[in-house]
Design a protein around this motif. Structure first.
Motif, PDB file in Angstrom:
ATOM      1  N   GLN A   1      31.834  45.470  32.058  1.00 29.46           N
ATOM      2  CA  GLN A   1      31.994  44.930  33.405  1.00 29.46           C
ATOM      3  C   GLN A   1      32.240  46.053  34.407  1.00 29.46           C
ATOM      4  O   GLN A   1      31.670  46.049  35.507  1.00 29.46           O
ATOM      5  CB  GLN A   1      33.157  43.946  33.423  1.00 29.46           C
TER       6      GLN A   1
ATOM      7  N   ARG B   1      36.349  44.585  38.321  1.00 29.31           N
ATOM      8  CA  ARG B   1      37.381  44.214  37.356  1.00 29.31           C
ATOM      9  C   ARG B   1      38.634  43.778  38.111  1.00 29.31           C
ATOM     10  O   ARG B   1      39.717  44.358  37.956  1.00 29.31           O
ATOM     11  CB  ARG B   1      37.689  45.416  36.455  1.00 29.31           C
ATOM     12  N   ILE B   2      38.523  42.718  38.873  1.00 26.54           N
ATOM     13  CA  ILE B   2      39.646  42.281  39.701  1.00 26.54           C
ATOM     14  C   ILE B   2      40.844  41.830  38.866  1.00 26.54           C
ATOM     15  O   ILE B   2      41.970  41.780  39.365  1.00 26.54           O
ATOM     16  CB  ILE B   2      39.225  41.151  40.665  1.00 26.54           C
ATOM     17  N   ALA B   3      40.602  41.515  37.576  1.00 27.17           N
ATOM     18  CA  ALA B   3      41.714  41.077  36.725  1.00 27.17           C
ATOM     19  C   ALA B   3      42.537  42.246  36.207  1.00 27.17           C
ATOM     20  O   ALA B   3      43.636  42.043  35.671  1.00 27.17           O
ATOM     21  CB  ALA B   3      41.182  40.269  35.546  1.00 27.17           C
ATOM     22  N   ALA B   4      42.040  43.463  36.355  1.00 30.09           N
ATOM     23  CA  ALA B   4      42.762  44.637  35.849  1.00 30.09           C
ATOM     24  C   ALA B   4      44.022  44.885  36.676  1.00 30.09           C
ATOM     25  O   ALA B   4      43.967  44.954  37.897  1.00 30.09           O
ATOM     26  CB  ALA B   4      41.856  45.858  35.874  1.00 30.09           C
ATOM     27  N   ARG B   5      45.145  45.039  36.003  1.00 28.43           N
ATOM     28  CA  ARG B   5      46.411  45.259  36.697  1.00 28.43           C
ATOM     29  C   ARG B   5      46.649  46.720  37.046  1.00 28.43           C
ATOM     30  O   ARG B   5      47.346  47.022  38.012  1.00 28.43           O
ATOM     31  CB  ARG B   5      47.564  44.738  35.836  1.00 28.43           C
TER      32      ARG B   5
ATOM     33  N   THR C   1      37.033  48.811  40.221  1.00 28.44           N
ATOM     34  CA  THR C   1      38.151  47.920  40.537  1.00 28.44           C
ATOM     35  C   THR C   1      37.648  46.612  41.130  1.00 28.44           C
ATOM     36  O   THR C   1      38.172  45.527  40.825  1.00 28.44           O
ATOM     37  CB  THR C   1      39.125  48.604  41.509  1.00 28.44           C
TER      38      THR C   1
ATOM     39  N   LYS D   1      35.447  44.772  28.993  1.00 25.88           N
ATOM     40  CA  LYS D   1      35.954  45.326  30.248  1.00 25.88           C
ATOM     41  C   LYS D   1      35.158  46.566  30.655  1.00 25.88           C
ATOM     42  O   LYS D   1      34.846  46.749  31.836  1.00 25.88           O
ATOM     43  CB  LYS D   1      37.442  45.665  30.105  1.00 25.88           C
TER      44      LYS D   1
ATOM     45  N   ASP E   1      43.515  49.855  32.654  1.00 28.85           N
ATOM     46  CA  ASP E   1      42.946  48.627  32.098  1.00 28.85           C
ATOM     47  C   ASP E   1      41.512  48.363  32.550  1.00 28.85           C
ATOM     48  O   ASP E   1      40.899  47.400  32.099  1.00 28.85           O
ATOM     49  CB  ASP E   1      43.813  47.423  32.483  1.00 28.85           C
TER      50      ASP E   1
END
Length: 226
Positions: A143, A125-129, A122, A140, A133
């Motif tokens: 990463q 992957r800070i962009a994952a909602r 997490t 992804k 994801d």
């Protein structure tokens, strides 16, 4: 991670052609340790790629279709290494090298579910909602597990040797899954992205599988069905 249904992969497990190995990797778990943080991903979507002279049908969608280069050299090595390439100059994508040494091939790890190391994944992957994801797509996934081009290209999942502060292991199922879907590869241009190459394999209905999209010109080459 206690999974009695899994075992360490061997080179022999990966010595077949990628199109045969790829579906066997569904449900397998890639475990990485990068910078002291462990992340494990259960694989839910993969794609096979052959190299020049690999198998009976030339694969025009492969990085190794024209032969060995500095970029794809890892694909020609012994099975069980990780081929990490850069997509669109940004995304590090992770492939498991398959086929006998000297025969180019690999399986792209397209998507999976993070089953261990959720905090580390997490953070990367800070962009994952949502959790689904975190590794939903090859860039992804790369990463989330922390493997980077070019420093981690060539990591060996058989020995688990440390390379540039990272190591990786691959655990496969004792009994391969038999219920899975297959079809054209995602975003691959031309005939290589049509159902002439149904070399994408995924667990149907799994929320972590990435969305399908046609590659440039691929949809135009598909037969019209009534």
């Amino acid at each position: 991670m206690d999974r009695p249904d899994l075992r360490e992969v061997t080179r022999e497990d990966l010595a077949d052609l990628p199109v045969a190995v790829a579906p066997r990797l569904l449900g397998a778990v890639l475990v990485t340790e990068v910078g002291g943080e462990t992340v494990a991903v259960r694989l839910t979507e993969v794609e096979a790629y052959h190299g020049q002279g690999t198998g009976d049908v030339p694969d025009p969608g492969s990085h190794a279709r024209m032969g060995k280069t500095a970029r794809n050299a890892t694909m020609w090595g012994e099975p069980g290494h990780i081929y990490v390439y850069l997509s669109h100059g940004i995304h590090s994508c992770v492939n498991v090298v398959c086929a006998p040494e000297g025969v180019a091939g690999g399986v792209l790890l397209r998507a999976g579910e993070v089953v261990d190391g959720l905090d580390a994944a997490t953070r990367r992957r800070i962009a994952a909602r949502t959790a689904r994801d975190l590794a939903r797509g090859p860039g992804k996934l790369g990463q989330a597990v922390g493997l980077r081009h070019p420093i981690h290209d060539g990591i060996d999942v058989i020995t688990g040797a440390v390379q540039q502060g990272a190591s990786a292991r691959l655990l496969i199922r004792e009994s391969p899954l038999t219920a899975y879907a297959s079809g054209p590869r995602v975003g691959v241009a031309g005939v290589a992205g049509t159902d002439a190459f149904p070399w994408r394999f995924w667990l149907a209905g799994d929320a972590t599988v990435s969305p399908f999209r046609w590659g440039r010109g691929a949809a135009d080459l598909m037969p019209v069905r009534d």
